[in-house]
Design an enzyme around this catalytic site. Structure first.
Site, mmCIF file in Angstrom:
data_model
loop_
_atom_site.group_PDB
_atom_site.id
_atom_site.type_symbol
_atom_site.label_atom_id
_atom_site.label_comp_id
_atom_site.label_asym_id
_atom_site.label_seq_id
_atom_site.Cartn_x
_atom_site.Cartn_y
_atom_site.Cartn_z
ATOM 1 N N ASP A 186 11.217 31.834 7.890
ATOM 2 C CA ASP A 186 11.012 32.026 6.458
ATOM 3 C C ASP A 186 11.190 30.723 5.676
ATOM 4 O O ASP A 186 11.195 30.725 4.442
ATOM 5 C CB ASP A 186 11.966 33.106 5.911
ATOM 6 C CG ASP A 186 13.436 32.753 6.158
ATOM 7 O OD1 ASP A 186 13.702 31.698 6.765
ATOM 8 O OD2 ASP A 186 14.303 33.540 5.742
ATOM 9 N N ASP B 27 36.556 26.495 -2.614
ATOM 10 C CA ASP B 27 35.747 26.109 -3.771
ATOM 11 C C ASP B 27 36.594 26.119 -5.052
ATOM 12 O O ASP B 27 37.352 27.074 -5.295
ATOM 13 C CB ASP B 27 34.601 27.131 -3.875
ATOM 14 C CG ASP B 27 33.503 26.697 -4.812
ATOM 15 O OD1 ASP B 27 32.885 25.659 -4.544
ATOM 16 O OD2 ASP B 27 33.265 27.408 -5.814
ATOM 17 N N GLU C 225 38.517 21.889 -2.724
ATOM 18 C CA GLU C 225 37.700 21.132 -3.668
ATOM 19 C C GLU C 225 38.499 21.056 -4.975
ATOM 20 O O GLU C 225 38.528 22.011 -5.755
ATOM 21 C CB GLU C 225 36.357 21.833 -3.917
ATOM 22 C CG GLU C 225 35.470 21.004 -4.832
ATOM 23 C CD GLU C 225 34.434 21.821 -5.597
ATOM 24 O OE1 GLU C 225 33.422 21.231 -5.990
ATOM 25 O OE2 GLU C 225 34.637 23.026 -5.822
ATOM 26 N N ASP D 102 19.282 29.158 8.941
ATOM 27 C CA ASP D 102 20.096 30.344 9.202
ATOM 28 C C ASP D 102 21.105 30.063 10.319
ATOM 29 O O ASP D 102 21.101 28.980 10.916
ATOM 30 C CB ASP D 102 19.186 31.531 9.554
ATOM 31 C CG ASP D 102 18.140 31.160 10.594
ATOM 32 O OD1 ASP D 102 18.476 30.397 11.522
ATOM 33 O OD2 ASP D 102 16.978 31.603 10.469
ATOM 34 N N ASP E 203 15.980 26.416 10.845
ATOM 35 C CA ASP E 203 15.468 27.774 10.614
ATOM 36 C C ASP E 203 15.029 28.383 11.943
ATOM 37 O O ASP E 203 14.186 27.812 12.638
ATOM 38 C CB ASP E 203 14.275 27.671 9.643
ATOM 39 C CG ASP E 203 13.582 28.994 9.398
ATOM 40 O OD1 ASP E 203 14.192 30.044 9.690
ATOM 41 O OD2 ASP E 203 12.443 28.965 8.903
HETATM 42 C C1 NOJ Z 1 31.480 23.754 -6.176
HETATM 43 C C2 NOJ Z 1 30.400 23.889 -5.176
HETATM 44 O O1 NOJ Z 1 30.436 22.778 -4.315
HETATM 45 C C3 NOJ Z 1 29.113 23.988 -5.946
HETATM 46 O O2 NOJ Z 1 27.997 23.921 -5.103
HETATM 47 C C4 NOJ Z 1 29.128 25.263 -6.734
HETATM 48 O O3 NOJ Z 1 27.968 25.311 -7.545
HETATM 49 C C5 NOJ Z 1 30.356 25.348 -7.621
HETATM 50 N N1 NOJ Z 1 31.545 24.967 -6.955
HETATM 51 C C6 NOJ Z 1 30.550 26.749 -8.118
HETATM 52 O O4 NOJ Z 1 30.943 27.571 -7.062
#
Ligand code: NOJ
Length: 525
Positions: A41, A217, A272, A45, A37
């Site tokens: 806060d 993602d 992912e 960041d 940080d």
């Molecule tokens: C996978 C991400 O790693 C996770 O953190 C997130 O909550 C879900 N996808 C939804 O985007």
């Protein structure tokens, strides 16, 4: 030792000679809220990350993956994006991001950003417009459906947390929208060409700013059959996000790959693919024309047992090898309990580090695992995550001071256990620390063509010991991992290059592997 499984062609030992950077890189995940940080806060960041890049260069990683820092209402801590092309003020500004990329590149560190294409925030202007009425020009940008005849959700898909339907009713229009995660995360409709266009523009926006790739993602959920067929009844209540796969995703990935391939600098995408079947994960590499890399989660959920791990390694090679797909290995991330916590002892976490950094494939480290951090105990009143993942997201302690290098004493989540000892400064000063073990392993990986790109073959070994060799041309190393808490006799002779407990490095292997010990050995010829 007898070879019990051979695999995969040996790649060139000349790492600079045409091997893509993402095959030899070790990628370090930064969860921006929890890293450092600069603003006071209690939330990490981008300037905080810049201030600690020298530490990452010293450690010896090759690339950073930044979890989302985009404008977001933070219902899912940034995985609910309200503007894909701006930095949330919590984390800084676009100028800070540009500085971060330059500062990282100056240090030889590449930067990968998280791209969240399956869903937006419900506050994203696209969804606000889509929701404004059935006639909205953006209605079809999301997945809207009429209720089932009984007025309930359009199909039986289950949301990711909570066990309820993956649908939310919009009373104003009388339709449901699909959201595999939170109600605040409506799914985009990737069958709509305008959505593809807009989201590919986002990819270009970050490539034009100099990023080296993307962590994508929930990538396996992009392609959707417009009929949205029910999940098999016997699989309910498994969340649909862990079941979804559809051939339409592959066409999207091929388009995306072409987009990336047209850019200089070999930008990379790692997906992912949250499907707990390595065979399905492998499909997302296509024929070398889809993802460069895909996370393979079954090993992350594998218990610390020799046979289970040997199966995972064989499985990954059997599924990925024939496609020429490059494996990935990950033990911890922002969604799961840290492996130091799961495996229970520091000795095992040390042995796991040896495993992670010597398997064939690209390893991903999660910030703090190099310190041996455990998950924080988060009291009920401080829990904030809808998916109960706060423990692994605790802030990183930088030193032994009461504030551990943060401007405030009490950041957004409590400290992980033992921050007075498990912090960067204290461990840097101790050559026997976990931090130094990671650094030695990373250095060895960079020195050795066998570890970077060489073939991997499992070897016969005593019960509870995993043994494999890594070979590239005349570079040959043997890795021995003792999954038991008892010493084991070992017949390999050679020089110990790295030992999980630091014992005997530079010396001949003693004929015995210590309890919970793992070693990298240069065998005698
Ligand atoms: C996978 C991400 O790693 C996770 O953190 C997130 O909550 C879900 N996808 C939804 O985007």
């Amino acid at each position: 030792m007898r070879l019990i499984a051979t695999a995969y062609p040996v790649e060139s030992a000349v790492m600079s000679g045409g091997t893509p950077w993402w095959k030899t890189a070790v990628i370090y995940q930064v969860y921006p809220r929890s890293f450092a940080d600069s603003g006071g806060d209690g939330i990490g960041d981008l300037p905080g990350i810049i201030a600690h890049l020298d530490h990452l260069a010293w450690l010896g990683v090759d690339a950073l993956w930044l979890s989302p820092f985009y404008r977001s209402p933070m219902a899912d801590f940034g995985y609910d994006v309200a503007d894909y092309c701006d930095v949330d003020p919590l984390f800084g500004s676009l100028a800070d991001f540009d500085d971060l990329v330059s500062a990282a590149h100056e240090r030889g560190l590449r930067v990968i950003v998280d791209w969240v294409p399956n869903h937006t925030s419900d506050q994203h202007p696209w969804f606000v417009e889509s929701r404004s009425g059935r006639d909205s020009p953006k209605r079809d940008w999301y997945v809207w459906r009429d209720p089932a005849p009984d007025g309930g959700p359009p199909n039986n898909w289950v949301e990711t947390w909570g066990g309820g339907p993956a649908w939310t009713l919009d009373p104003a229009s009388g339709q449901y929208y699909l959201r595999l995660f939170l109600p605040a995360q409506p799914d985009l409709n990737w069958q709509n060409p305008e959505v593809r266009h807009a989201m590919f523009d986002v990819v270009r926006f970050w490539l034009d700013r100099g990023v080296d790739g993307f962590r994508i993602d929930v990538v396996h959920a992009l392609g959707k059959d417009p009929a949205l067929p029910d999940d098999p009844a016997e699989l309910i209540p498994i969340p649909h996000s862990a079941l979804h796969h559809d051939p339409r995703t592959h066409a999207i990935l091929r388009e995306l790959r072409q987009l990336l391939d047209a850019y200089p600098g070999e930008p990379m995408m790692v997906g992912e693919v949250y499907l707990l079947d390595t065979h399905l994960v492998a499909e997302h590499y296509g024929d070398g024309d889809e993802l460069h890399l895909a996370f393979n989660f079954p090993p992350l959920y594998c218990p610390w047992e020799r046979d289970a791990w040997r199966d995972q390694i064989e499985r990954a090679e059997a599924e990925l090898g024939p496609r020429g797909a490059w494996p990935t290995w990950v033990l911890s991330n922002h969604d799961n309990r840290r492996h130091r916590t799961r495996y229970g002892t520091e000795a095992r976490a040390r042995a796991a580090a040896v495993l992670l950094l010597t398997l064939r494939g690209t390893p991903f480290l999660y910030a703090g695992e190099e310190l041996g951090l455990e998950d924080a105990e988060v009291p009920a009143e401080r829990r904030v995550d809808p998916g109960d993942r706060d423990g692994c997201r605790a802030p990183l302690p930088w030193n032994a001071d009461p504030r551990h290098g943060w401007p405030v004493a009490d950041p957004w989540l409590p400290w992980p256990p033992h921050p007075d000892e498990l912090n960067v400064a204290t461990e840097q000063a101790d050559p026997g620390s976990m931090l130094h073990l990671y650094r030695r392993l990373l250095a060895e990986r960079h020195r050795s063509a066998a570890l970077a790109t060489g073939a991997c073959a499992l070897l016969e070994a005593p019960p509870g010991v995993l043994a494999y060799e890594r070979v590239a041309d005349d570079d040959r190393l043997v890795v021995l991992v003792n999954f038991t808490d008892q010493a084991r006799p070992i017949r390999v002779t050679g020089t110990v290059l790295v030992a999980s407990d630091g014992q005997g490095e530079g010396l001949g292997l003693s004929g015995e592997l210590g309890a919970d010990q793992a070693v990298v050995v240069r065998p005698d010829r």
